[in-house]
Design an enzyme around this catalytic site. Structure first.
Site, PDB file in Angstrom:
ATOM      1  N   CYS A 255      23.033  24.695  -2.110  1.00  0.00           N
ATOM      2  CA  CYS A 255      21.680  24.578  -2.626  1.00  0.00           C
ATOM      3  C   CYS A 255      20.656  24.540  -1.485  1.00  0.00           C
ATOM      4  O   CYS A 255      20.838  23.862  -0.490  1.00  0.00           O
ATOM      5  CB  CYS A 255      21.479  23.336  -3.477  1.00  0.00           C
ATOM      6  SG  CYS A 255      22.500  23.292  -4.931  1.00  0.00           S
TER       7      CYS A 255
ATOM      8  N   ARG B 297      23.204  29.163   3.121  1.00  0.00           N
ATOM      9  CA  ARG B 297      23.829  27.946   2.609  1.00  0.00           C
ATOM     10  C   ARG B 297      24.769  28.245   1.436  1.00  0.00           C
ATOM     11  O   ARG B 297      25.564  27.407   1.049  1.00  0.00           O
ATOM     12  CB  ARG B 297      22.753  26.952   2.165  1.00  0.00           C
ATOM     13  CG  ARG B 297      21.853  26.527   3.291  1.00  0.00           C
ATOM     14  CD  ARG B 297      20.706  25.685   2.800  1.00  0.00           C
ATOM     15  NE  ARG B 297      21.116  24.355   2.423  1.00  0.00           N
ATOM     16  CZ  ARG B 297      21.278  23.336   3.245  1.00  0.00           C
ATOM     17  NH1 ARG B 297      21.055  23.514   4.526  1.00  0.00           N
ATOM     18  NH2 ARG B 297      21.643  22.149   2.814  1.00  0.00           N
TER      19      ARG B 297
ATOM     20  N   TRP C  96      23.834  26.365  -5.879  1.00  0.00           N
ATOM     21  CA  TRP C  96      25.272  26.595  -5.760  1.00  0.00           C
ATOM     22  C   TRP C  96      25.881  25.746  -6.871  1.00  0.00           C
ATOM     23  O   TRP C  96      25.864  24.515  -6.807  1.00  0.00           O
ATOM     24  CB  TRP C  96      25.758  26.156  -4.388  1.00  0.00           C
ATOM     25  CG  TRP C  96      27.157  26.553  -4.054  1.00  0.00           C
ATOM     26  CD1 TRP C  96      27.565  27.755  -3.541  1.00  0.00           C
ATOM     27  CD2 TRP C  96      28.340  25.749  -4.174  1.00  0.00           C
ATOM     28  NE1 TRP C  96      28.928  27.750  -3.349  1.00  0.00           N
ATOM     29  CE2 TRP C  96      29.428  26.530  -3.730  1.00  0.00           C
ATOM     30  CE3 TRP C  96      28.587  24.457  -4.611  1.00  0.00           C
ATOM     31  CZ2 TRP C  96      30.732  26.061  -3.713  1.00  0.00           C
ATOM     32  CZ3 TRP C  96      29.890  23.983  -4.594  1.00  0.00           C
ATOM     33  CH2 TRP C  96      30.951  24.782  -4.149  1.00  0.00           C
TER      34      TRP C  96
ATOM     35  N   ASN D 211      18.952  19.102  -4.903  1.00  0.00           N
ATOM     36  CA  ASN D 211      20.177  19.409  -4.168  1.00  0.00           C
ATOM     37  C   ASN D 211      20.994  18.127  -4.116  1.00  0.00           C
ATOM     38  O   ASN D 211      20.449  17.070  -3.822  1.00  0.00           O
ATOM     39  CB  ASN D 211      19.799  19.885  -2.756  1.00  0.00           C
ATOM     40  CG  ASN D 211      21.013  20.113  -1.870  1.00  0.00           C
ATOM     41  OD1 ASN D 211      22.141  20.122  -2.345  1.00  0.00           O
ATOM     42  ND2 ASN D 211      20.766  20.302  -0.583  1.00  0.00           N
ATOM     43  N   GLY D 212      22.286  18.207  -4.438  1.00  0.00           N
ATOM     44  CA  GLY D 212      23.129  17.007  -4.411  1.00  0.00           C
ATOM     45  C   GLY D 212      23.826  16.850  -5.744  1.00  0.00           C
ATOM     46  O   GLY D 212      23.855  17.776  -6.560  1.00  0.00           O
TER      47      GLY D 212
ATOM     48  N   GLU E   9      42.634  28.536  13.257  1.00  0.00           N
ATOM     49  CA  GLU E   9      41.243  28.973  13.200  1.00  0.00           C
ATOM     50  C   GLU E   9      41.144  30.473  12.904  1.00  0.00           C
ATOM     51  O   GLU E   9      40.334  30.903  12.076  1.00  0.00           O
ATOM     52  CB  GLU E   9      40.543  28.614  14.519  1.00  0.00           C
ATOM     53  CG  GLU E   9      39.102  29.055  14.657  1.00  0.00           C
ATOM     54  CD  GLU E   9      38.190  28.635  13.508  1.00  0.00           C
ATOM     55  OE1 GLU E   9      38.567  27.786  12.692  1.00  0.00           O
ATOM     56  OE2 GLU E   9      37.075  29.188  13.422  1.00  0.00           O
TER      57      GLU E   9
ATOM     58  N   LYS F 249      39.311  32.007   9.599  1.00  0.00           N
ATOM     59  CA  LYS F 249      38.197  32.956   9.746  1.00  0.00           C
ATOM     60  C   LYS F 249      38.481  34.217   8.949  1.00  0.00           C
ATOM     61  O   LYS F 249      37.639  34.722   8.228  1.00  0.00           O
ATOM     62  CB  LYS F 249      38.052  33.267  11.238  1.00  0.00           C
ATOM     63  CG  LYS F 249      36.707  33.591  11.710  1.00  0.00           C
ATOM     64  CD  LYS F 249      35.862  32.408  12.104  1.00  0.00           C
ATOM     65  CE  LYS F 249      35.839  31.292  11.124  1.00  0.00           C
ATOM     66  NZ  LYS F 249      35.262  30.072  11.556  1.00  0.00           N
TER      67      LYS F 249
ATOM     68  N   GLU G   4      38.518  33.667   5.002  1.00  0.00           N
ATOM     69  CA  GLU G   4      37.249  33.335   4.331  1.00  0.00           C
ATOM     70  C   GLU G   4      36.307  34.530   4.206  1.00  0.00           C
ATOM     71  O   GLU G   4      35.526  34.600   3.272  1.00  0.00           O
ATOM     72  CB  GLU G   4      36.558  32.115   4.953  1.00  0.00           C
ATOM     73  CG  GLU G   4      35.943  32.294   6.304  1.00  0.00           C
ATOM     74  CD  GLU G   4      35.237  31.037   6.804  1.00  0.00           C
ATOM     75  OE1 GLU G   4      34.627  30.307   6.007  1.00  0.00           O
ATOM     76  OE2 GLU G   4      35.277  30.788   8.022  1.00  0.00           O
TER      77      GLU G   4
ATOM     78  N   HIS H 192      61.620  27.318   8.922  1.00  0.00           N
ATOM     79  CA  HIS H 192      61.931  26.196   8.025  1.00  0.00           C
ATOM     80  C   HIS H 192      61.471  26.472   6.598  1.00  0.00           C
ATOM     81  O   HIS H 192      61.277  25.543   5.830  1.00  0.00           O
ATOM     82  CB  HIS H 192      61.321  24.904   8.573  1.00  0.00           C
ATOM     83  CG  HIS H 192      61.935  24.514   9.881  1.00  0.00           C
ATOM     84  ND1 HIS H 192      63.166  23.921   9.981  1.00  0.00           N
ATOM     85  CD2 HIS H 192      61.510  24.700  11.156  1.00  0.00           C
ATOM     86  CE1 HIS H 192      63.469  23.736  11.254  1.00  0.00           C
ATOM     87  NE2 HIS H 192      62.471  24.204  12.002  1.00  0.00           N
TER      88      HIS H 192
ATOM     89  N   LYS I 212      27.483  27.220   3.299  1.00  0.00           N
ATOM     90  CA  LYS I 212      27.475  26.920   4.733  1.00  0.00           C
ATOM     91  C   LYS I 212      27.552  25.424   4.985  1.00  0.00           C
ATOM     92  O   LYS I 212      28.261  24.958   5.855  1.00  0.00           O
ATOM     93  CB  LYS I 212      26.197  27.491   5.358  1.00  0.00           C
ATOM     94  CG  LYS I 212      26.041  27.233   6.840  1.00  0.00           C
ATOM     95  CD  LYS I 212      27.038  28.036   7.635  1.00  0.00           C
ATOM     96  CE  LYS I 212      26.931  27.803   9.137  1.00  0.00           C
ATOM     97  NZ  LYS I 212      28.136  28.284   9.830  1.00  0.00           N
TER      98      LYS I 212
HETATM   99  O1  M6R Z   1      29.041  21.823   9.133  1.00  0.00           O
HETATM  100  P1  M6R Z   1      30.463  21.481   9.399  1.00  0.00           P
HETATM  101  O2  M6R Z   1      30.922  21.888  10.746  1.00  0.00           O
HETATM  102  O3  M6R Z   1      30.772  20.032   9.158  1.00  0.00           O
HETATM  103  O4  M6R Z   1      31.290  22.317   8.350  1.00  0.00           O
HETATM  104  C1  M6R Z   1      32.671  22.176   8.225  1.00  0.00           C
HETATM  105  C2  M6R Z   1      33.283  23.320   7.445  1.00  0.00           C
HETATM  106  O5  M6R Z   1      32.729  23.379   6.167  1.00  0.00           O
HETATM  107  C3  M6R Z   1      33.080  24.672   8.144  1.00  0.00           C
HETATM  108  O6  M6R Z   1      33.583  24.667   9.441  1.00  0.00           O
HETATM  109  C4  M6R Z   1      33.768  25.792   7.335  1.00  0.00           C
HETATM  110  O7  M6R Z   1      35.151  25.629   7.392  1.00  0.00           O
HETATM  111  C5  M6R Z   1      33.353  27.175   7.853  1.00  0.00           C
HETATM  112  N1  M6R Z   1      33.084  28.038   6.754  1.00  0.00           N
HETATM  113  C6  M6R Z   1      34.392  27.831   8.671  1.00  0.00           C
HETATM  114  O8  M6R Z   1      34.018  29.084   9.123  1.00  0.00           O
END
Ligand code: M6R
Length: 608
Positions: free
Chosen positions: A2, A27, A75, A99-100, A480, A484, A487, A503, A603
């Site tokens: 949001c 966001r 959102w 928002n929230g 990581e 990446k 997503e 395993h 985001k």
């Molecule tokens: O703002 P933050 O670093 O706390 O966010 C944490 C995760 O939501 C963020 O890293 C998310 O996993 C990303 N989309 C990864 O690319």
């Protein structure tokens, strides 16, 4: 999650609101809307979909004309994405954007229904509009807001307009971000600074349940008791270009390219005379010497940065480090307390679970240190100590430059930790630091050879599933790289510690399945190569990401991506992750996906 904007001034309000919402698109959202005071009353236009759908609707319904209004990107949490559930919500004499999450909205809805209110949406937010209306009497908006927030449980950032006051925007917040922008005879509210950066760099922060009232030529702040307050006005260090694509096709690519500079800047900000120094933030050698255990608490990519920190701190400083997913940590009744250092890592500084983890650690008596990219965020403000990563605004949903800035800081912390505890001497600390300061060059080299990553991506685009494997730091990188890729490309991907595959998961390896093997760590290289061979023997397609010159047996590797660097093994993750980011980026683009706005993702995750 949001986005909120609000404006009062002389400009065309619809333009300002739509422009601000565009800046908050990163966001994540599934519907949008604005409400503007026109001469004859409030006009609201809202729709399910993206801002382009909103612009179309504005064309067909006519753009509201006025100088005072609020806007929102939603959102969905309560109720599907639909026109009706989109914000702004109006009920009675009140229009709001929220928002929230209002946790007690069901009780409040029952109460308000009994009082005769009829609801038009399935959202938790609409109850706030009704409750404000319920408490609004004697033309006193301030009192209505104060009474309303007393009843709300949960988190909220609210932009509020009262029908009787066409020249005012009110706002309040608790546990959800909301910044007040201060221009020349014009004022803004927004979930994040880029929404008004084009008009002003001056901003003020609201504490929980503070209220702001913005009129054409004045702004007033009130505390939770309704008493007037003075607010400190700060100036944003970010500039407009940082929040724009500047010729790159996507923010993600721009942000990947920014990494050499950002890493350099961030490292320099944490060093004095060539050595890591954290005294300015209150983290002294004596404190580091006394730490019994370290916890890193974070989510997603930030948590993966924590895993790098774990390997670095444990190897160098010999202090036990536990990395916890924040959403688990907060509910596991963790054994943490005095003598422990809890490091929370977050790009946004607003992630709900990470924030709750921080609060819990503080309650339990641990010292807390935040590594955060947004200096005005809640986490940065609440932690005992705060290190600012200087990545600038990260707009793409997939975190890239924030991660490299985080691990840069965490490396320096590991070096200082080790020196303070006598596990390395000053010479070694400074030697490691000097090396780390050359990492931007190594990252640049990966960027200069980005076509190699593009080639690998072109081989992945038709796969349904793939794996990442690695050991030690390479395992952290695999996690990581895999996150990446999945997503933003929507390809199913899993990361495994290379030795763990046999395993269970090796049963999934079939001829043709790509397995990206990260193999940069010389201490475990032979072991990783054996695991790679196990995959190869079952028909897996091996893509090795390794140091330049790594020798593999003939035919054991199908594709190789070489990282050309002299960095110590411990520091190789910096350039290597850049290669993994580029592979993910190109895979996404080649599959026709917008990497900046992957489906379902937000985001800044401000709900649990
Ligand atoms: O703002 P933050 O670093 O706390 O966010 C944490 C995760 O939501 C963020 O890293 C998310 O996993 C990303 N989309 C990864 O690319």
């Amino acid at each position: 999650m949001c986005g909120i904007v609000g404006y009062i001034g002389q400009r065309d309000c619809t333009d300002v609101l739509m422009d601000g919402l565009e800046k908050l698109e990163y966001r994540g959202y599934d519907s949008a809307g604005i409400a503007v005071f026109e001469k004859t009353g409030i006009k609201t236009v809202k729709t399910k979909g993206k801002l382009k759908d909103m612009r179309q609707k504005l064309e067909t319904e006519g753009s509201p004309v006025g100088h005072c209004g609020i806007g929102h990107t939603r959102w969905a949490t309560h109720g599907e994405p639909s026109d009706q559930n989109s914000h702004p919500h109006s009920n009675g004499r009140v229009t709001i954007v929220h928002n929230g999450i209002i946790e007690n909205y069901i009780e409040l809805k029952e109460f308000l229904t009994e009082k005769g209110y009829v609801f038009h949406s399935q959202t938790d937010s609409e109850v706030v509009a009704c409750l404000l209306d319920y408490y609004y009497s004697e033309r006193n908006p301030l009192r209505a807001i104060m009474e309303t927030v007393k009843e709300l449980q949960g988190s909220y950032a609210l932009g509020i307009m009262f029908k009787d006051f066409p020249d005012r925007v009110y706002a309040t917040r608790k546990e959800s971000p909301l910044i007040v922008g201060i221009g020349e005879n014009e004022y803004f509210i927004a979930s994040d600074i880029p929404a008004f950066l084009k008009y002003t760099k001056k901003y003020a922060l609201l504490e929980d349940d503070d209220i702001v009232c913005m009129t054409n030529d004045d702004i007033e702040f009130y505390d939770v008791h309704g008493l007037p307050e003075q607010k400190e006005i700060s100036v944003a260090e970010w500039d407009v270009e940082q929040a724009q694509k500047c010729g790159y096709p996507h923010f993600m690519l721009k942000e990947i390219h920014e990494q050499p500079e950002i890493v350099q800047k961030t490292l320099e900000s944490c060093c004095k005379n060539g050595e890591p120094s954290f005294e300015d933030i209150g983290l002294t050698d004596d404190m580091l010497r006394d730490v019994k255990r370290v916890f890193v608490v974070a989510c997603g990519t930030a948590m993966h940065a924590g895993i790098i920190a774990r390997y670095a701190i444990e190897q160098l400083a010999r202090v036990p480090v536990t990395v916890e997913v924040a959403s688990e940590f907060r509910y596991m009744d963790p054994i943490v307390g005095e003598g422990d250092l809890v490091i929370v890592v977050s790009q946004s500084g607003e992630t709900a679970d990470t924030k709750a983890g921080l609060e819990l650690a503080k309650q339990k008596g641990a010292k807390t240190l935040a590594v955060v990219n947004v200096k005005y965020s809640a986490i940065a403000r609440q932690a005992d100590m705060f290190i600012h990563t200087l990545a600038g605004p990260e707009i793409a949903v997939a975190s890239t430059k924030a991660y490299t800035a985080q691990i840069s800081v965490l490396y320096l912390l590991a070096f200082r930790f080790a020196f303070a505890r006598g596990t390395i001497d000053r010479e070694r600390m400074n030697q490691l630091t000097a090396q780390l300061l050359t990492a931007p060059k190594a990252i640049q080299d990966v960027i200069d050879h980005k076509q190699d990553c593009q080639y690998i991506a072109s081989k992945l685009i038709n796969t349904d599933t793939l794996f990442f494997i690695g050991r030690s730091f390479d395992y952290a990188l695999s996690l990581e790289g895999s996150l990446k890729l999945k997503e933003i490309s929507y390809i199913h991907s899993e990361a495994y510690a290379a030795g763990e595959l046999k395993h269970g998961t090796i049963s999934l390896i079939e001829p043709g399945i790509p397995v990206i093997t990260v193999a940069t760590q010389s201490a475990v290289l032979a072991k990783t190569i054996s695991n790679m061979e196990e995959v190869k023997a079952r028909g897996g397609v091996i893509i090795a990401v390794c140091r330049k010159g790594t020798v593999f047996a003939a035919d054991s590797v199908d594709m190789k991506l070489e990282i050309d660097t002299d960095l110590d093994d411990i520091l190789v993750p910096l350039p290597t992750v850049c290669a993994l980011q580029l592979i993910a980026y190109y895979t996404s683009v080649l599959r026709g996906i917008d990497p900046d706005k992957p489906r379902n993702l937000a985001k800044s995750v401000t709900t649990e």
